[in-house]
Each structure stands twice: as structure tokens, then as C-alpha cells.
Design an enzyme around this catalytic site. Structure first.
Site, PDB file in Angstrom:
ATOM      1  N   ASP A 219      -5.269   1.773 -10.209  1.00 58.61           N
ATOM      2  CA  ASP A 219      -5.586   1.284  -8.865  1.00 58.61           C
ATOM      3  C   ASP A 219      -4.926  -0.068  -8.590  1.00 58.61           C
ATOM      4  O   ASP A 219      -4.696  -0.850  -9.511  1.00 58.61           O
ATOM      5  CB  ASP A 219      -7.126   1.160  -8.747  1.00 58.61           C
ATOM      6  CG  ASP A 219      -7.581   1.044  -7.311  1.00 58.61           C
ATOM      7  OD1 ASP A 219      -6.770   1.283  -6.402  1.00 58.61           O
ATOM      8  OD2 ASP A 219      -8.757   0.698  -7.097  1.00 58.61           O
TER       9      ASP A 219
ATOM     10  N   HIS B 124       3.788   1.089  -5.573  1.00 55.39           N
ATOM     11  CA  HIS B 124       3.770   2.344  -6.338  1.00 55.39           C
ATOM     12  C   HIS B 124       4.993   2.402  -7.278  1.00 55.39           C
ATOM     13  O   HIS B 124       4.895   2.867  -8.404  1.00 55.39           O
ATOM     14  CB  HIS B 124       3.774   3.546  -5.390  1.00 55.39           C
ATOM     15  CG  HIS B 124       2.538   3.636  -4.531  1.00 55.39           C
ATOM     16  ND1 HIS B 124       1.265   3.516  -5.044  1.00 55.39           N
ATOM     17  CD2 HIS B 124       2.377   3.827  -3.192  1.00 55.39           C
ATOM     18  CE1 HIS B 124       0.373   3.638  -4.056  1.00 55.39           C
ATOM     19  NE2 HIS B 124       1.025   3.820  -2.931  1.00 55.39           N
TER      20      HIS B 124
ATOM     21  N   LEU C 213       1.944  12.951 -28.324  1.00 53.91           N
ATOM     22  CA  LEU C 213       1.007  12.602 -27.251  1.00 53.91           C
ATOM     23  C   LEU C 213       1.017  13.652 -26.130  1.00 53.91           C
ATOM     24  O   LEU C 213       2.085  14.107 -25.719  1.00 53.91           O
ATOM     25  CB  LEU C 213       1.438  11.248 -26.672  1.00 53.91           C
ATOM     26  CG  LEU C 213       0.673  10.740 -25.448  1.00 53.91           C
ATOM     27  CD1 LEU C 213      -0.691  10.193 -25.860  1.00 53.91           C
ATOM     28  CD2 LEU C 213       1.471   9.645 -24.734  1.00 53.91           C
TER      29      LEU C 213
ATOM     30  N   ARG D  49     -15.572   2.131  -9.799  1.00 56.10           N
ATOM     31  CA  ARG D  49     -16.001   3.452  -9.315  1.00 56.10           C
ATOM     32  C   ARG D  49     -15.220   4.514 -10.071  1.00 56.10           C
ATOM     33  O   ARG D  49     -14.119   4.257 -10.551  1.00 56.10           O
ATOM     34  CB  ARG D  49     -15.610   3.653  -7.841  1.00 56.10           C
ATOM     35  CG  ARG D  49     -16.215   2.779  -6.837  1.00 56.10           C
ATOM     36  CD  ARG D  49     -15.822   3.297  -5.446  1.00 56.10           C
ATOM     37  NE  ARG D  49     -14.429   2.979  -5.128  1.00 56.10           N
ATOM     38  CZ  ARG D  49     -14.017   1.826  -4.640  1.00 56.10           C
ATOM     39  NH1 ARG D  49     -14.883   0.861  -4.428  1.00 56.10           N
ATOM     40  NH2 ARG D  49     -12.739   1.624  -4.360  1.00 56.10           N
TER      41      ARG D  49
HETATM   42  C1  FPP Z   1      -3.731   3.583  -6.343  1.00 53.83           C
HETATM   43  O1  FPP Z   1      -3.314   2.378  -5.754  1.00 53.83           O
HETATM   44  C2  FPP Z   1      -2.596   4.317  -6.829  1.00 53.83           C
HETATM   45  C3  FPP Z   1      -2.176   5.517  -6.339  1.00 53.83           C
HETATM   46  C4  FPP Z   1      -2.847   6.203  -5.222  1.00 53.83           C
HETATM   47  C5  FPP Z   1      -0.993   6.197  -6.863  1.00 53.83           C
HETATM   48  C6  FPP Z   1      -0.642   5.969  -8.308  1.00 53.83           C
HETATM   49  C7  FPP Z   1       0.802   6.210  -8.475  1.00 53.83           C
HETATM   50  C8  FPP Z   1       1.631   5.554  -9.311  1.00 53.83           C
HETATM   51  C9  FPP Z   1       1.188   4.563 -10.266  1.00 53.83           C
HETATM   52  C10 FPP Z   1       3.109   5.762  -9.292  1.00 53.83           C
HETATM   53  C11 FPP Z   1       3.595   7.121  -9.471  1.00 53.83           C
HETATM   54  C12 FPP Z   1       3.022   7.832 -10.645  1.00 53.83           C
HETATM   55  C13 FPP Z   1       3.732   8.314 -11.669  1.00 53.83           C
HETATM   56  C14 FPP Z   1       3.049   9.126 -12.702  1.00 53.83           C
HETATM   57  C15 FPP Z   1       5.161   8.066 -11.819  1.00 53.83           C
HETATM   58  P1  FPP Z   1      -3.685   2.113  -4.220  1.00 53.83           P
HETATM   59  O2  FPP Z   1      -2.494   2.483  -3.413  1.00 53.83           O
HETATM   60  O3  FPP Z   1      -4.946   2.824  -3.879  1.00 53.83           O
HETATM   61  O4  FPP Z   1      -3.886   0.575  -4.211  1.00 53.83           O
HETATM   62  P2  FPP Z   1      -4.825  -0.257  -3.242  1.00 53.83           P
HETATM   63  O5  FPP Z   1      -6.240   0.112  -3.587  1.00 53.83           O
HETATM   64  O6  FPP Z   1      -4.499  -1.653  -3.624  1.00 53.83           O
HETATM   65  O7  FPP Z   1      -4.435   0.079  -1.837  1.00 53.83           O
END
Ligand code: FPP
Length: 254
Positions: free
Chosen positions: A25, A42, A136, A199
Site C-alpha cells: 500500500d 506504482h 520460492l 486493515r
Molecule cells: C496500493 O497503493 C497499490 C496498488 C493498488 C497496486 C500495487 C502494484 C504494484 C506495487 C506495482 C505492480 C505490481 C507488480 C507485481 C509488478 P495505492 O495506489 O492504493 O496507494 P495509496 O493508498 O497511497 O493511494
């Protein structure tokens, strides 16, 4: 030895968790606080994915499950969804060699049929190619929701009952464990959530009944090998009792 190698070696001296799940997150907030587009968060987060996976392998974890895209994330703005899908495709292409060279088995859980073809195809190809790897198990939770997973599992069990292959009274915890998408993975020992939120957000609802939780204030793009090893060291200070008393556990020598 550098500092990260030192931390990882400390983790290896104690019981290493077999299976860690991570709620990655804080990408959006990381980007916004720097005046960047959320997608930049991201993108930086996918560098953390690479670093943390390498660290998990070095420390000898059996399984790492990453919450990369939830069932609910489809409702984000279309350009963010498209950007995330593009990043996933890029990840599957770029990481292929490293995954194969290191014996990693790539796995995926979720409503994968909802993914666009340009993600689903390279995902299926790498899952098939790495299926016999013995190292893994890296599971990407994609279009994943814990409630959705349980609904699928319950439907599968109900179909067996309807066909006369299973009696309702024979449905046990074990049969539910076998009916969910993680059926071939060990129990989840630890869930880490980054970025300060505390959460579960529909992540591995069935599998986390006895998991420990470590909440880190660090945003996912800044969560790297050092922070991961520190979270595991923190986990190793916990006493997991599974409903028993501490004295009972010590007598049993666990
Ligand atoms: C949450 O941060 C993260 C996500 C919804 C996406 C997770 C994706 C990645 C880490 C990159 C791509 C994944 C791989 C496996 C290459 P958020 O956007 O909800 O953050 P915020 O709460 O600060 O808005």
C-alpha cells in the site's frame, strides 16, 4: 558484510516464516507527495517488488504472496487501471529471465479471466514455463478478493454436493482449504501491510486466521530489502500460540 546481508543473516538464524503475504500500500500517496503522477508510484513500487522478492529468496522463504490488484481496484480511474495493467505486462516480460534463472515458480490467484489478454497471455506463459521450478513460489494476487475467492470455493463444493460426490456433513476446514485458490501453498505465517493502514482489505481472508501482522509506516515504493528483513525480525519476536497457552507450547517444544 553489508547491512542488509547482516539483517538477512539474523533472520536466517531463527525460524524463517514459510509464507509471507504483503499488502503493498501507499504507491499513490508516495507519488502525490512528490508532485508525481500516481502511476510513477506504482512504477517505483514494482522496483520494490523485485527487491523484496530477491530478499525473500535469499532468506529461504517458501512462498511470497503479493496483493498486486484487488477485485475492487477495477473501479479506479480507467487510466490508472490501464497503467497498472501495462506495468504488470512489463514486469512479466522483464522479470522472466530472473524468475527462471532463480528457480522461482510464478503463481497467480484471483479472477484471472477478467485480466486483459495482453496481461493474461504472458502471465499464463510464465506460469506454465516456471511450473516445475522448485524454489520460492511467488504468487501475484490479481483481480483478487478474499470474499470472491470464498464464493468460488463454496460454489465448487456445492457443485460436488449436487453431483452426489460430497455430503454436506463431510465439508471440513480441510476441504475448504483445498477449495480456495491457495490450496497448494503453506499457511500464511505473516501479513505485512505498508503505508500505515491497519486493515486486511479483503486479502486472504480464510488463510490469515492464525497469521501474525506487521504494519509498517513506510510507503511501498520505499519498502525494500532492509525494511522487509526488519519486518521478519519483528515477526520472529512474536510467540504464536494458536489458541494454546504459552506454557503448553513450551512443554510441546514448539
Ligand atoms: C496500493 O497503493 C497499490 C496498488 C493498488 C497496486 C500495487 C502494484 C504494484 C506495487 C506495482 C505492480 C505490481 C507488480 C507485481 C509488478 P495505492 O495506489 O492504493 O496507494 P495509496 O493508498 O497511497 O493511494
Amino acid at each position: 558484510m553489508d547491512e542488509i546481508a547482516e539483517l538477512e543473516s539474523q533472520v536466517k538464524q531463527r525460524d524463517v516464516p514459510k509464507h509471507v503475504g504483503i499488502i503493498m500500500d501507499g504507491n499513490g500517496r508516495w507519488a502525490e507527495s512528490r508532485g508525481l503522477n500516481r502511476l510513477e508510484g506504482h512504477r517505483e513500487g514494482s522496483n520494490s517488488v523485485r527487491e523484496v522478492t530477491r530478499s525473500a529468496r535469499r532468506m529461504g522463504l517458501k512462498a511470497l504472496t503479493l496483493y498486486a490488484f484487488s477485485s475492487q481496484n477495477w473501479s479506479r480511474p480507467p487510466e490508472e487501471v490501464a497503467g497498472l495493467m501495462e506495468l504488470l505486462r512489463e514486469y512479466l516480460t522483464k522479470e522472466r529471465d530472473e524468475i527462471m534463472q532463480n528457480g522461482i515458480r510464478l503463481n497467480a490467484i484471483g479472477e484471472l479471466e477478467k485480466l486483459p489478454k495482453y496481461v493474461k497471455e504472458p502471465l499464463d506463459a510464465l506460469r506454465a514455463e516456471s511450473a516445475n521450478n522448485q524454489g520460492l513460489v511467488l504468487t501475484l494476487a490479481l483481480s483478487y478478493g478474499g470474499r470472491e475467492e470464498l464464493v468460488h470455493g463454496v460454489q465448487a463444493l456445492a457443485e460436488k454436493v449436487a453431483r452426489g460426490e460430497l455430503k454436506p456433513a463431510d465439508i471440513t476446514e480441510e476441504s475448504v482449504t483445498k477449495a480456495v485458490w491457495t490450496h497448494d501453498l503453506p499457511a500464511v505465517d505473516l501479513v505485512i501491510r505498508t503505508s500505515g493502514e491497519q486493515r486486511l482489505s479483503n486479502f486472504l481472508l480464510w488463510q490469515t486466521a492464525y497469521s501474525e501482522f506487521v504494519f509498517s509506516p513506510i510507503a511501498w515504493p520505499d519498502f525494500r530489502a532492509r525494511e522487509f528483513a526488519e519486518a521478519l525480525l519483528h515477526f520472529q519476536t512474536r510467540e504464536r500460540r494458536f489458541g494454546l497457552t504459552g506454557a503448553q507450547l513450551r512443554r510441546a517444544g514448539t
